[in-house]
Design a protein around this motif. Structure first.
Motif, PDB file in Angstrom:
ATOM      1  N   GLU A   1      24.564  37.369  21.691  1.00 48.24           N
ATOM      2  CA  GLU A   1      25.296  37.243  20.293  1.00 48.24           C
ATOM      3  C   GLU A   1      25.734  38.551  19.813  1.00 48.24           C
ATOM      4  OE1 GLU A   1      26.913  35.707  16.916  1.00 48.24           O
ATOM      5  OE2 GLU A   1      26.463  34.842  18.725  1.00 48.24           O
TER       6      GLU A   1
ATOM      7  N   ILE B   1      16.841  33.192  15.485  1.00 52.02           N
ATOM      8  CA  ILE B   1      17.342  32.182  16.283  1.00 52.02           C
ATOM      9  C   ILE B   1      17.125  30.711  15.797  1.00 52.02           C
ATOM     10  CG2 ILE B   1      17.902  31.208  18.562  1.00 52.02           C
ATOM     11  CD1 ILE B   1      17.177  33.936  19.610  1.00 52.02           C
TER      12      ILE B   1
ATOM     13  N   ILE C   1      19.430  35.284  24.272  1.00 55.61           N
ATOM     14  CA  ILE C   1      20.377  34.557  23.106  1.00 55.61           C
ATOM     15  C   ILE C   1      20.589  35.820  22.493  1.00 55.61           C
ATOM     16  CG2 ILE C   1      20.433  33.101  21.320  1.00 55.61           C
ATOM     17  CD1 ILE C   1      18.407  31.135  22.736  1.00 55.61           C
TER      18      ILE C   1
END
Length: 259
Positions: free
Chosen positions: A249, A224, A245
């Motif tokens: 995604e 990331i 996160i």
């Protein structure tokens, strides 16, 4: 009024060895207890203020197992800063590990997560992103730790955790052709890396990251990136933030784009 013996029994469930021997854990607060009552999990007993008894009965819970309790007694049991007006003892469920289910969807794998709040948050976000199974190394914090239970906000009823030898789990996944991903500082940018709709995503320990015994079994290293790339920033992300996160995604790639 609760007896001293009953209060002692419930307090002992805050300890892992007693949770295991009794097959029970403690849930505190209206939001969590009501969610568990609605979920189908086997709630053994409910201890609540007189004002909540009717509400609990309306959820179909056996009145014989509802105990009118004073706040002073609930405070003796609770580990929360503010004593709740309802506490329940809940049977620990037994989950079977289905490799067919894991192979067909996303699954998280946790390598030595130690903070109960992090684990609870990860369980909650797994519930949000429709991830039903989490594989845990044997040294990952106990799911039924009171702080973990509280942090799940009821998601504990819908997510299945499996504790075992994590390298063995990942070796099995590789043999089955299940993609295994892991988050690393030197990995490929997650926003441009190819991601599959199924697979296992490994998240590492808060301080040590993914351990050496696990890393060789990860076929796809992802990262990331911070923004902008040349700006000095924090050393790393909290593991629960990173998991959120990453899952977002993966799921974004699965969402059909509107024409």
């Amino acid at each position: 009024m609760l007896s001293k013996n009953k209060i002692k029994q419930l307090r002992l469930l805050h300890l892992k060895k007693f949770r295991r021997s009794e097959g029970l854990f403690v849930a505190e607060g209206q939001k969590l207890v009501f969610d568990l009552l609605d979920s189908g999990m086997k709630v053994r007993e409910v201890f609540c203020s007189p004002e909540l008894i009717t509400t609990v009965e309306k959820k179909g819970f056996n009145p014989k197992n509802i105990h009118s309790s004073q706040l002073v007694d609930l405070k003796k049991i609770s580990q929360l800063k503010s004593a709740p007006d309802i506490i329940a003892s809940v049977q620990i469920p037994e989950h079977s590990l289905s490799w067919e289910e894991i192979a067909g969807d996303l699954c998280l794998a946790l390598d030595g997560i130690q903070d109960p709040g992090n684990l609870g948050t990860i369980i909650r976000l797994a519930d949000w992103f429709g991830i039903q199974h989490i594989l845990c190394s044997e040294d990952t914090v106990d799911l039924y730790n009171p702080k973990t239970v509280q942090a799940t906000m009821g998601a504990i009823a819908r997510i299945k955790l499996h504790y075992g030898n994590l390298p063995d789990y990942l070796q099995r996944a590789n043999e089955m052709g299940i993609p295994v991903y892991g988050t690393f500082l030197e990995g490929e940018n997650i926003y441009s890396a190819p991601l599959s709709p199924n697979g296992i995503i490994v998240m590492g320990n808060e301080g040590k990251g993914i351990l050496g015994s696990v890393e060789p079994l990860i076929r796809h290293k992802i990262h990331i990136p911070n923004f902008p790339a040349n700006r000095k920033t924090s050393e790393s992300l909290n593991v629960a933030m990173a998991a959120s996160i990453t899952c977002s995604e993966f799921r974004r790639r699965m969402t059909p784009r509107k024409p």
